[in-house]
Design a protein around this motif. Structure first.
Motif, PDB file in Angstrom:
ATOM      1  N   THR A 174      12.784  61.865   5.124  1.00  0.00           N
ATOM      2  CA  THR A 174      12.021  62.857   4.364  1.00  0.00           C
ATOM      3  C   THR A 174      12.913  63.437   3.263  1.00  0.00           C
ATOM      4  OG1 THR A 174      10.729  63.437   6.312  1.00  0.00           O
ATOM      5  CG2 THR A 174      10.723  65.004   4.482  1.00  0.00           C
ATOM      6  N   GLN A 175      12.412  63.371   2.019  1.00  0.00           N
ATOM      7  CA  GLN A 175      13.153  63.924   0.880  1.00  0.00           C
ATOM      8  C   GLN A 175      12.807  65.407   0.736  1.00  0.00           C
ATOM      9  OE1 GLN A 175      15.034  61.714  -1.065  1.00  0.00           O
ATOM     10  NE2 GLN A 175      15.897  63.405  -2.267  1.00  0.00           N
TER      11      GLN A 175
ATOM     12  N   SER B 211      17.022  48.517   6.110  1.00  0.00           N
ATOM     13  CA  SER B 211      17.172  49.287   4.881  1.00  0.00           C
ATOM     14  C   SER B 211      18.286  50.314   5.011  1.00  0.00           C
ATOM     15  CB  SER B 211      15.853  49.980   4.533  1.00  0.00           C
ATOM     16  OG  SER B 211      15.980  50.776   3.378  1.00  0.00           O
ATOM     17  N   ARG B 212      18.373  50.956   6.175  1.00  0.00           N
ATOM     18  CA  ARG B 212      19.437  51.949   6.399  1.00  0.00           C
ATOM     19  C   ARG B 212      20.818  51.275   6.370  1.00  0.00           C
ATOM     20  NH1 ARG B 212      17.706  56.378   9.814  1.00  0.00           N
ATOM     21  NH2 ARG B 212      15.628  56.952   9.036  1.00  0.00           N
TER      22      ARG B 212
ATOM     23  N   ILE C 211      18.203  64.929   2.447  1.00  0.00           N
ATOM     24  CA  ILE C 211      17.359  63.986   3.182  1.00  0.00           C
ATOM     25  C   ILE C 211      17.409  64.326   4.668  1.00  0.00           C
ATOM     26  CG2 ILE C 211      17.020  61.571   3.829  1.00  0.00           C
ATOM     27  CD1 ILE C 211      18.207  60.799   1.124  1.00  0.00           C
TER      28      ILE C 211
ATOM     29  N   PHE D 114      20.186  52.019   1.738  1.00  0.00           N
ATOM     30  CA  PHE D 114      19.040  52.628   1.064  1.00  0.00           C
ATOM     31  C   PHE D 114      18.577  53.855   1.859  1.00  0.00           C
ATOM     32  CE2 PHE D 114      18.896  48.156  -0.199  1.00  0.00           C
ATOM     33  CZ  PHE D 114      18.855  48.293  -1.581  1.00  0.00           C
ATOM     34  N   THR D 115      17.979  54.796   1.126  1.00  0.00           N
ATOM     35  CA  THR D 115      17.470  56.026   1.753  1.00  0.00           C
ATOM     36  C   THR D 115      16.002  56.251   1.378  1.00  0.00           C
ATOM     37  OG1 THR D 115      18.281  57.323  -0.147  1.00  0.00           O
ATOM     38  CG2 THR D 115      19.736  57.139   1.792  1.00  0.00           C
ATOM     39  N   ASN D 116      15.261  55.171   1.348  1.00  0.00           N
ATOM     40  CA  ASN D 116      13.855  55.270   0.934  1.00  0.00           C
ATOM     41  C   ASN D 116      12.873  54.751   1.986  1.00  0.00           C
ATOM     42  OD1 ASN D 116      14.617  52.625   0.746  1.00  0.00           O
ATOM     43  ND2 ASN D 116      13.735  52.277  -1.293  1.00  0.00           N
ATOM     44  N   ASP D 117      13.314  54.634   3.240  1.00  0.00           N
ATOM     45  CA  ASP D 117      12.379  54.133   4.261  1.00  0.00           C
ATOM     46  C   ASP D 117      11.440  55.248   4.697  1.00  0.00           C
ATOM     47  OD1 ASP D 117      13.434  55.370   6.953  1.00  0.00           O
ATOM     48  OD2 ASP D 117      15.225  54.579   5.926  1.00  0.00           O
ATOM     49  N   GLU D 118      10.392  54.866   5.399  1.00  0.00           N
ATOM     50  CA  GLU D 118       9.321  55.806   5.754  1.00  0.00           C
ATOM     51  C   GLU D 118       9.726  56.838   6.794  1.00  0.00           C
ATOM     52  OE1 GLU D 118       6.165  54.182   8.332  1.00  0.00           O
ATOM     53  OE2 GLU D 118       7.200  52.245   8.146  1.00  0.00           O
TER      54      GLU D 118
END
Length: 204
Positions: free
Chosen positions: A119-120, A107-108, A126, A112-116
């Motif tokens: 932290t947002q 994902s990285r 991020i 994308f910046t939505n993996d577990e």
């Protein structure tokens, strides 16, 4: 004078006859007693089934522990199941962790910046709890552990089959011809006594 000689001759003849008869009787009795009396113990065994080891191995190959049940070694079943269960558990756990880090790594790389592991923050920034290099190292770590767990599980599975086969062979191991235990009685010709004992024969 003639009568005395006749009487002495008759008496001497009877004495000699009596001595000879007693000697024959004594030799006959000694001959009978000198024979060794051996009583072999009778051991009844179940008939050997040459296919039993193959059956035990086949059952353990189908389902681990089933061959041990076939051999009536019930105490080994929990050990087999426990070892197999531990191997499967560690393999599953490491595989799950490997997939987590691999999915995050992919994902990285895709942007994308939505993996577990990200932290947002409230301000929109991020924070990386695990860096890209950390994701790659984690993948290598859990892949190695997963492979080791798989090899150990396969080894336990193979040992389960070998153990069932060897146990079935040992249960049918026949030592009748090499091991015998028997009582005996033998007359001792030197002092006229009898000897009783127990004979144990073992052949290598």
């Amino acid at each position: 004078m003639l009568n005395k000689f006749t009487i002495v001759s008759v008496l001497a003849f009877l004495f000699c006859f009596s001595v000879v008869a007693q000697e024959k009787e004594r030799k006959s009795r000694r001959k009978k007693l000198s024979k060794e009396i051996v009583i072999d113990s009778v051991i009844t065994r179940e008939p050997i089934n040459p296919l039993a080891p193959s059956k035990a191995a086949f059952y353990s190959a189908i389902f681990p522990g089933l061959g041990q049940i076939y051999n009536k070694k019930y105490w080994k079943v929990p050990i087999v199941w426990g070892a197999m269960g531990a191997g499967i558990y560690f393999y599953t756990t490491n595989n799950k962790e490997y997939n987590r880090y691999r999915d995050a790594y992919k994902s990285r790389l895709a942007g994308f910046t939505n993996d577990e592991f990200l932290t947002q923050n409230p301000d929109g920034s991020i924070t990386e709890r695990v860096t890209l290099d950390g994701l790659q190292r984690a993948q290598n770590f859990y892949r190695r552990n997963k492979d080791i767990s798989l090899l150990v599980t396969i080894g336990i599975y193979a040992l389960n089959i070998i153990d069932a086969n060897v146990d079935a062979h040992l249960l049918q191991y026949n030592v009748d011809e090499n091991l015998s235990l028997s009582p005996h009685y033998k007359f001792n010709e030197f002092d006229g006594t009898g000897n009783a004992g127990l004979t144990l024969n073992f052949k290598f």
